[in-house]
Motif scaffolding. Structure first.
Motif, PDB file in Angstrom:
ATOM      1  N   ARG A   1      69.761 -25.203 113.663  1.00 15.81           N
ATOM      2  CA  ARG A   1      70.183 -24.958 112.286  1.00 15.81           C
ATOM      3  C   ARG A   1      70.456 -26.257 111.532  1.00 15.81           C
ATOM      4  O   ARG A   1      71.112 -27.163 112.050  1.00 15.81           O
ATOM      5  CB  ARG A   1      71.430 -24.082 112.291  1.00 15.81           C
ATOM      6  CG  ARG A   1      71.870 -23.667 110.892  1.00 15.81           C
ATOM      7  CD  ARG A   1      72.752 -22.472 110.968  1.00 15.81           C
ATOM      8  NE  ARG A   1      73.241 -22.092 109.670  1.00 15.81           N
ATOM      9  CZ  ARG A   1      73.368 -20.847 109.251  1.00 15.81           C
ATOM     10  NH1 ARG A   1      73.016 -19.861 110.047  1.00 15.81           N
ATOM     11  NH2 ARG A   1      73.843 -20.574 108.066  1.00 15.81           N
ATOM     12  N   ARG A   2      69.946 -26.291 110.290  1.00  9.71           N
ATOM     13  CA  ARG A   2      70.182 -27.448 109.436  1.00  9.71           C
ATOM     14  C   ARG A   2      71.004 -27.070 108.202  1.00  9.71           C
ATOM     15  O   ARG A   2      71.310 -27.928 107.383  1.00  9.71           O
ATOM     16  CB  ARG A   2      68.844 -28.043 108.982  1.00  9.71           C
ATOM     17  CG  ARG A   2      67.966 -28.510 110.134  1.00  9.71           C
ATOM     18  CD  ARG A   2      68.525 -29.768 110.787  1.00  9.71           C
ATOM     19  NE  ARG A   2      67.763 -30.137 111.960  1.00  9.71           N
ATOM     20  CZ  ARG A   2      68.046 -29.755 113.199  1.00  9.71           C
ATOM     21  NH1 ARG A   2      69.096 -28.970 113.428  1.00  9.71           N
ATOM     22  NH2 ARG A   2      67.308 -30.130 114.217  1.00  9.71           N
ATOM     23  N   LEU A   3      71.277 -25.794 108.053  1.00  8.33           N
ATOM     24  CA  LEU A   3      72.008 -25.317 106.877  1.00  8.33           C
ATOM     25  C   LEU A   3      73.459 -25.049 107.241  1.00  8.33           C
ATOM     26  O   LEU A   3      73.756 -24.659 108.372  1.00  8.33           O
ATOM     27  CB  LEU A   3      71.390 -24.016 106.355  1.00  8.33           C
ATOM     28  CG  LEU A   3      69.916 -24.096 105.978  1.00  8.33           C
ATOM     29  CD1 LEU A   3      69.372 -22.712 105.672  1.00  8.33           C
ATOM     30  CD2 LEU A   3      69.762 -25.012 104.774  1.00  8.33           C
ATOM     31  N   PRO A   4      74.355 -25.228 106.290  1.00 15.82           N
ATOM     32  CA  PRO A   4      75.757 -24.961 106.609  1.00 15.82           C
ATOM     33  C   PRO A   4      75.989 -23.491 106.931  1.00 15.82           C
ATOM     34  O   PRO A   4      75.267 -22.613 106.457  1.00 15.82           O
ATOM     35  CB  PRO A   4      76.500 -25.357 105.335  1.00 15.82           C
ATOM     36  CG  PRO A   4      75.477 -25.476 104.274  1.00 15.82           C
ATOM     37  CD  PRO A   4      74.172 -25.718 104.922  1.00 15.82           C
ATOM     38  N   ILE A   5      76.981 -23.249 107.756  1.00 15.69           N
ATOM     39  CA  ILE A   5      77.457 -21.888 108.004  1.00 15.69           C
ATOM     40  C   ILE A   5      78.499 -21.596 106.929  1.00 15.69           C
ATOM     41  O   ILE A   5      79.427 -22.385 106.726  1.00 15.69           O
ATOM     42  CB  ILE A   5      78.112 -21.784 109.394  1.00 15.69           C
ATOM     43  CG1 ILE A   5      77.061 -21.929 110.488  1.00 15.69           C
ATOM     44  CG2 ILE A   5      78.918 -20.504 109.526  1.00 15.69           C
ATOM     45  CD1 ILE A   5      76.387 -20.668 110.921  1.00 15.69           C
ATOM     46  N   VAL A   6      78.311 -20.472 106.255  1.00 15.88           N
ATOM     47  CA  VAL A   6      79.279 -20.097 105.222  1.00 15.88           C
ATOM     48  C   VAL A   6      79.736 -18.663 105.503  1.00 15.88           C
ATOM     49  O   VAL A   6      78.977 -17.712 105.301  1.00 15.88           O
ATOM     50  CB  VAL A   6      78.665 -20.190 103.812  1.00 15.88           C
ATOM     51  CG1 VAL A   6      79.726 -19.883 102.759  1.00 15.88           C
ATOM     52  CG2 VAL A   6      78.070 -21.564 103.566  1.00 15.88           C
ATOM     53  N   PHE A   7      80.947 -18.526 105.987  1.00 19.76           N
ATOM     54  CA  PHE A   7      81.505 -17.190 106.189  1.00 19.76           C
ATOM     55  C   PHE A   7      81.930 -16.634 104.829  1.00 19.76           C
ATOM     56  O   PHE A   7      82.392 -17.378 103.954  1.00 19.76           O
ATOM     57  CB  PHE A   7      82.712 -17.240 107.122  1.00 19.76           C
ATOM     58  CG  PHE A   7      82.366 -17.717 108.507  1.00 19.76           C
ATOM     59  CD1 PHE A   7      81.805 -16.854 109.429  1.00 19.76           C
ATOM     60  CD2 PHE A   7      82.604 -19.030 108.883  1.00 19.76           C
ATOM     61  CE1 PHE A   7      81.485 -17.294 110.709  1.00 19.76           C
ATOM     62  CE2 PHE A   7      82.281 -19.484 110.148  1.00 19.76           C
ATOM     63  CZ  PHE A   7      81.717 -18.612 111.065  1.00 19.76           C
ATOM     64  N   ALA A   8      81.789 -15.315 104.676  1.00 19.69           N
ATOM     65  CA  ALA A   8      82.159 -14.706 103.393  1.00 19.69           C
ATOM     66  C   ALA A   8      83.636 -14.921 103.105  1.00 19.69           C
ATOM     67  O   ALA A   8      84.031 -15.151 101.960  1.00 19.69           O
ATOM     68  CB  ALA A   8      81.839 -13.221 103.410  1.00 19.69           C
TER      69      ALA A   8
END
Lengths: 654, 676
Positions: free
Chosen positions: A559-566
């Motif tokens: 993964r290269r994209l940030p993890i964004v929790f709701a």
């Protein structure tokens, strides 16, 4: 919806097949220049099926505010699959398309072929009533290396002067360009909401050009922002001279935007005897406390008025009269919000229509007022000064200053309980419409305690070695929304999913009972299960079965994209094992803590029972790739601690 | 040709789209009120009131109280078709309210409907009417010629759980418009269903040998009746359960009762029809292929040098694989078949051989001709994609078929012993794409058409052989796994074809998924073997780290869950009961060898006892052995069946449960003093 899709597909096939006849034609100069400089496609496996070499939107603004739009796009095909390319130009009823053209230059051929005379317009919006369509032109017979060019021209009568351009395409793009040409005496100012790394802008007389190069292919991943949300986004404010009277308004501040909406909504919340009667009926027999009344009325609109989108022309902005929404028992977000405001006013509660963007967190920019950035409406309820806010509502309350404390309620969110602001809304900028006091606010973003799962599990070890288990789970906030949606859509499927999860711990589980409370008085979703496990005591008894599975997770390796929790999140499990062997060893208490999270377990004995507690709290909602190691440690710690088991008494090792 | 696709609404629209939907004016109004499909009562009846939600019994969001169609091709003295529709439903919860979002799937001016009614009947008896003026035409598609298709939409007002909605319409459309295929069952229970078709009966039609017919499918065990008279056909159903949707179920068209209405011409029986079809295809095949061109190509194949018939056929097969590039974009999942008409219109064999490229069907036809030229009985077999639907012999329509195969039989073989070949598929000689197997197809020959079952492959031909090495990081805080897999036959065939057609980016993502990338397993390396060899099996090499640690109840004991992405676990069948049969893609065998190195300082417990599970559906063995540094596991799983009947579900479930139990038993490692 599936019915509409099938008939659309049928028409597409029929209509587009007729395009096959091609005429020999010259490429236009702009396309020829691209064709001459296009690099040959690589031998071997192409990285992408196609590449956009050039995408340009040119908008020429006239003195009356109307626009002429020209969209040009050139793409190079690497994998001809399924051998066609579609040129697409979305439009609405305020747009008249002047021309649609396409050209195909097969690799190694000198003759250019044009397929310009056939097109279809198709409906593209999911709303039940909608005027959103797309002009589609198809080019077929593609081969690897084919170059395809599209050009559309249209006239548009906009609802406002400002422009919004998202530099996004389905394929990687070499050069994306926006050109805006204004009439004499006009000027413009621009602002990047999300700027690319190397944006360029050039102004020459009446023309301004913004360019973005080397846009990557869109990449959506679970637990992350959408590709559109990450795409460069430019806002352009068009400024007419003071003497001009364009047909569309220019908004100089958010108050002006608010006034425009309020002008449309004026009188739509007018009270009628039916609205008063509906409010009375909804509140009959309920508590008299202000929050209870607000909650009751919000639930009435949420549950008794079905969602039905109506996005035709100005109807996309203007709410229906509250009386009509009540009589029809259907409406979209602005209709439902307007009805709720009317119902609240019967109780002397004042409120404000509030606008926000549901899909793009950064769409609303404080210093760039615009109406097209909004796609959702909710209600801000003014709370009486000094009134104590109950625990169940605190997460949705904001002190806005001049407007006092506001309780935000979304009557369109069928699965959200009043008192919580969903993850889709939390922290976003919203415009509270209050005449001269109209203001942008940041919606409340509650901490992990507002979005939690609380679970009590009791396990009884029976004399025959079987386990008798009972589990009660309370879901709050976003976890409650998700559980409610899944349960309402397919109750049988929801039960089977619970069984599937239990069978990860015990393959021979036999479900005894399962009962559910969709929305408890405090706004939680309650799930109560009981089951038995034949011979379950022969193996170590898990203290927290499946607990770690309820944590939102995603693969991080590539993964290269940030993890964004709701939202931030919390989960607590308390397990009691009765009739456990007195000499069964207790697991060690374990815990781990870092900046954005904490995980802990504790165990003790009370009487004949053994008790275990597990808690995992994620207080940080966004993790950049550089932070993945910490997130990974959170998940690992949660899994490791949730894997605790009650062992049989120790036996001598061989 | 596309398969018959069933859709009660899209099909209707498609039918009218072909015929044009011009309204007929000046028609005697009595023509508009024949048959049923009339409004229901303006009150909730006692029996309707008694209906309540019962998800366990398949009654959840709504119940269709009545769905009635009148389709009369004799209206306006045979100049028009009368279409009437009536829908009545009880709404049981908020999720069922969408039934009140009405869509009339015809491109008509709503104000020109001959009749419209729409109402909501609330539980308290109040009736809310929706006037015709509230209907809104919404453009669906328009084109450069000025042709525009729209649907008519309306939202019934006031709908709440407990309410009954009732709406319907009638109109005339110019000319004769045959009814589309329709579903009788719904996702909701249906209390009453009726479709009344009055076909065109003019003297002209009769003189041309037309007669009308119907076929009701998948209604065998349901209360569905058909009243077939000389001038009308009426299908009725009552108390029809909602269609259940389950994992691994047959395609919807094979479990959901449906009806097809059609005109027959010149034939009376299925035998006659399929015989005529076969002869037509044979005739066109013979016309299409030029003997000389095929003969020359046959020489190139080297078939003449083959020692026996099989060798000769294999030579032809391999030559086609190597020399005729498959241009069919649908080879992976076919959805079209060149019809007899298209064969006649398409290129000749010379063109095909000159171009050295063609569709899968053309490869089959070329093979048939070459095989016949060397004296082998070879026929085309029309086949269906069984993931979509099955062939119904009683449905006299060629549109059911999706693709072709080749059936060959040597001169010394028994009359019914055919071998099936799939030239152009990319599969090795003798193998057939799995979605065409296990069901009947139609073998066409100069003698006519005959049903024939295309057998599923032997599981020993669809093998995945996997070698796994599992090791612990340090003292067991993380687990690394590396494995390689070789697949044969159908195993990995679809995946391999997909990879072949993928871009680099898509291929990387697909390989990550194939190597089991999940939130609990981070794939570090995912590689595929040479995709260039047309008939080579899939070869996969994977490595990764399990991010969910093993159970460590104490510092001295560690329990390893040894299964993971390297095991193709049997499907989880959770439900205790089953509505439909279970269907698998293909029989297969999985061989897995797992070598596990004990974590530093630990030693494995003595090897657990082996596990053997046998069932009518397959077998499973699991053997453990201690090695110098850990444990070796040998797992063998064979699925020999293509599925299970509903009545055998519990046996199948038990088989899979036993396997999952064995796969889920952890291996125990204990800390040993003195071991480093």
């Amino acid at each position: 919806m599936s019915r509409r899709r099938s008939l659309l597909a049928g028409f597409l096939a029929c209509a587009l097949l007729s395009v096959a006849a091609a005429d020999a034609a010259r490429l236009p100069d702009w396309a020829r220049a691209i064709a001459d400089s296009a690099r040959p496609t690589n031998v071997g496996v192409a990285e992408h099926a196609e590449r956009v070499l050039f995408r340009e939107q040119r908008i020429e603004v006239f003195a009356d505010g109307e626009r002429r739009i020209r969209l040009r796009k050139a793409l190079q095909v690497s994998i001809a699959r399924p051998g066609v390319a579609l040129g697409v130009f979305p439009f609405r009823d305020n747009t008249r398309i002047l021309s649609s053209r396409a050209w195909h230059l097969p690799p190694g051929e000198h003759a250019e072929k044009a397929q310009a005379r056939a097109w279809i317009d198709i409906s593209i919006n999911a709303a039940f009533f909608s005027d959103s369509r797309a002009r589609v032109v198809q080019v077929d017979g593609l081969r690897p290396g084919s170059l395809v060019f599209f050009e559309f021209e249209a006239e548009e009568r906009p609802y406002e002067l400002s422009l919004s351009e998202v530099f996004y395409d389905d394929s990687p793009t070499d050069l994306a360009r926006l050109e805006v040409v204004v009439p004499p005496g006009w000027s413009s100012r621009a602002r990047w909401l999300r700027a690319p790394t190397t944006p360029t802008a050039a102004v020459s007389g009446a023309s301004s050009v913004w360019e973005v190069r080397d846009l990557p292919a869109p990449d959506d991943a679970p637990l992350g922002e959408s590709a559109v949300e990450r795409a460069p986004h430019l806002l352009v404010d068009l400024i007419p001279p003071a003497t001009a009277t364009p047909s569309a308004p220019r908004f100089t501040d958010w108050t002006a935007v608010g006034r425009w909406f309020e002008g449309l909504a004026q009188g739509r919340d007018q009270l009628t005897p039916e609205i008063r009667a509906a409010a009375e009926a909804a509140l009959r027999g309920t508590e008299t406390d202000a929050f209870g009344r607000i909650s009751r009325l919000a639930r009435f609109v949420r549950d008794d008025v079905r969602y039905l989108g109506d996005e035709v022309g100005l109807g996309g902005y203007q709410p229906r009269p509250a009386a009509a929404t009540l009589a029809n028992r259907y409406g979209d977000c602005k209709d439902k919000a307007t009805l709720l405001r009317a119902l609240l006013s019967t109780q002397g509660v004042s409120s404000h229509l509030t606008l926000l963007n549901l899909t793009d967190r950064a769409a609303v920019s404080a210093d760039f007022p615009s109406l097209s950035v909004f796609d959702h409406a909710i209600v801000a309820v003014r709370l009486p000064p000094g009134a104590a806010v109950p625990d169940g509502f605190a997460a949705a309350v904001l002190d806005s200053g001049e407007l006092g404390r506001l309780l935000f309620v979304d009557p369109t969110d069928e699965d959200g309980a009043p008192g919580w602001v969903s993850g889709a809304l939390a922290g976003k900028k919203a415009l509270v419409l209050a005449d001269s006091a109209t203001r942008l606010v940041d919606l409340p973003a509650a901490g992990p305690e507002a979005h939690r799962i609380e679970r009590q599990l009791s396990v009884e070890i029976r004399d025959d070695g079987s386990l008798s288990c009972r589990r009660i789970s309370h879901f709050f906030g976003d976890p409650a929304r998700a559980a409610r949606r899944a349960y309402r859509e397919d109750k049988g499927g929801y039960r089977l999913e619970l069984l599937r999860r239990l069978r990860r711990s015990w393959i021979d589980v036999a479900m005894q009972t399962s009962t559910f409370v969709v929305e408890s008085p405090e706004g939680s979703f309650v799930e109560e299960l009981s089951w038995q496990v034949a011979g379950g005591a022969a193996a170590p008894v898990p203290f927290f079965p499946g607990a770690a599975d309820d944590l939102p997770r995603a693969a991080l390796g590539q993964r290269r994209l940030p993890i964004v929790f709701a939202t931030p999140f919390e989960m607590r499990v308390e397990t009691t094992v009765s009739h456990a062997p007195a000499d069964a060893p207790l697991p060690e208490a374990r815990g781990a803590r870092e900046g954005g999270w904490v995980v802990a377990t504790a165990f003790d004995r009370t009487g004949g029972a053994v008790r275990g507690r597990w808690a995992a709290t994620l207080s940080q909602a966004r993790f950049e790739p550089a932070d993945f190691a910490g997130l990974k440690r959170f998940w690992a710690a949660a899994s490791a601690t949730a894997a605790a088991v009650l062992q049989s008494p120790p036996t001598s090792a061989p | 040709m596309g398969a018959v696709r069933l859709s009660s609404v899209a099909g209707v629209l498609a039918a009218l789209a072909v015929a044009g939907a011009g309204l007929v004016l000046g028609v005697d109004v009595k023509d508009l009120f024949v048959g049923s499909a009339a409004p229901g009562p303006k009150y909730i009846t006692d029996s309707e009131r008694a209906i309540e939600s019962d998800p366990g019994a398949g009654v959840e969001h709504a119940v269709i109280l009545a769905e009635e169609w009148v389709w009369d091709e004799t209206a306006a003295k045979g100049r028009a078709t009368l279409i009437a529709y009536h829908h009545r439903a009880k709404i049981l919860d908020n999720e069922g309210r969408d039934l009140a979002n009405v869509e009339i799937p015809f491109s008509i001016d709503p104000m020109k409907l001959a009749a419209w009614w729409g109402r909501t009947i609330l539980p308290d008896g109040q009736v809310l009417e929706l006037d015709i003026s509230q209907l809104r035409a919404q453009t669906v598609v328009s084109d450069a010629s000025g042709d525009e298709r729209h649907v008519v939409r309306a939202a019934l007002p006031g709908v709440a759980p407990g309410a009954v909605i009732d709406y319907g319409y009638r109109f005339l459309v110019e000319g004769v418009n045959s009814p589309p295929p329709i579903f009788i069952q719904s996702q909701y229970p249906v209390v009453r269903f009726q479709f009344a078709w009055t076909p065109q009966q003019s003297a002209e039609v009769s003189a041309r040998g037309f007669r009308s017919s119907y076929l009701v499918r998948r209604g065998e065990h349901l209360p569905i009746t058909v009243d077939s008279r000389w001038n009308s056909i009426t299908v009725r159903g009552s108390r029809l359960p909602a269609v259940a949707y389950e994992p691994l179920m047959p395609p919807e068209a094979e479990v959901r009762a449906n009806a097809v209405f059609y005109h027959l011409f010149g034939v009376d029986t299925p035998d006659e029809f399929w015989k005529a079809v076969a002869k037509k295809i044979e005739f066109r095949l013979s016309k299409f292929y030029r003997h000389g061109a095929v003969k020359k190509a046959l020489e190139e194949t080297g078939a003449a040098k083959g020692e026996n018939l099989q060798a000769k056929l294999r030579a032809i097969y391999d030559w086609i694989q190597a020399n005729i590039r498959n241009t069919s974009v649908i080879a992976l999942r076919p959805n079209s078949l060149i019809t007899g008409e298209e064969i006649a219109d398409s290129s000749t064999a010379s063109d095909l051989l000159d171009r050295r490229e063609g569709g899968t069907e053309q490869a089959d036809e070329l093979f048939v001709h070459m095989a016949r030229m060397i004296g082998v009985e070879a026929d085309l077999v029309l086949v269906v994609d069984r993931t979509q639907h099955y062939w119904s012999r009683d449905l006299l329509s060629l549109e059911q078929f999706d693709d072709t195969l080749v059936a060959v039989r040597g001169p010394d073989e028994p009359p019914d012993k055919f071998q099936f070949l799939d030239p152009g598929s990319g599969l090795p000689y003798g193998e057939v794409r799995w979605w065409y197997t296990g069901v009947k197809g139609l073998r066409v020959s100069e003698h006519g058409g005959a049903p024939i079952v295309i057998p599923a492959a032997d599981p020993r031909r669809n093998v995945s052989d996997t070698s796994v090495k599992i090791s612990f990081e340090g003292d067991g805080s993380s687990v690394n796994a590396a494995w390689s897999r070789k697949c044969t036959g159908q195993d990995g065939y679809v995946e391999r074809r997909r990879l072949l057609r993928s871009s680099g980016e898509e291929r990387r993502k697909a390989l990550q998924a194939m190597c089991g990338s999940t939130d609990q397993f981070e794939v570090a390396d995912a590689q595929v073997g040479d995709l260039g060899k047309p008939t080579a099996g899939l070869q996969l090499t994977c490595a990764g780290e399990r991010t969910s640690p093993e159970v460590a109840p104490s510092a001295d004991e560690l329990r390893l869950i040894w299964n993971g992405a390297w095991i193709d676990a049997p499907p989880g069948l959770e439900a205790a009961r089953r509505a439909h049969s279970v269907v698998f893609p293909f029989p297969r065998a999985d061989l897995t060898t797992i070598d596990i190195a004990a974590p530093a300082g630990f030693r494995a417990d003595p090897a657990p006892s082996p596990v053997t599970v046998d069932s009518p559906f397959g077998s499973y063995t699991l053997r453990f052995s201690n090695t110098t540094d850990g444990v070796q596991i040998q797992r063998k799983f064979a699925l020999v069946s293509l599925g299970a009947k509903q009545s055998d579900y519990s046996t199948l479930k038990q088989f899979f449960d036993d396997i999952r139990r064995a796969d889920g038993a952890p291996l125990v490692f204990r800390r040993q003093a003195g071991i480093k």
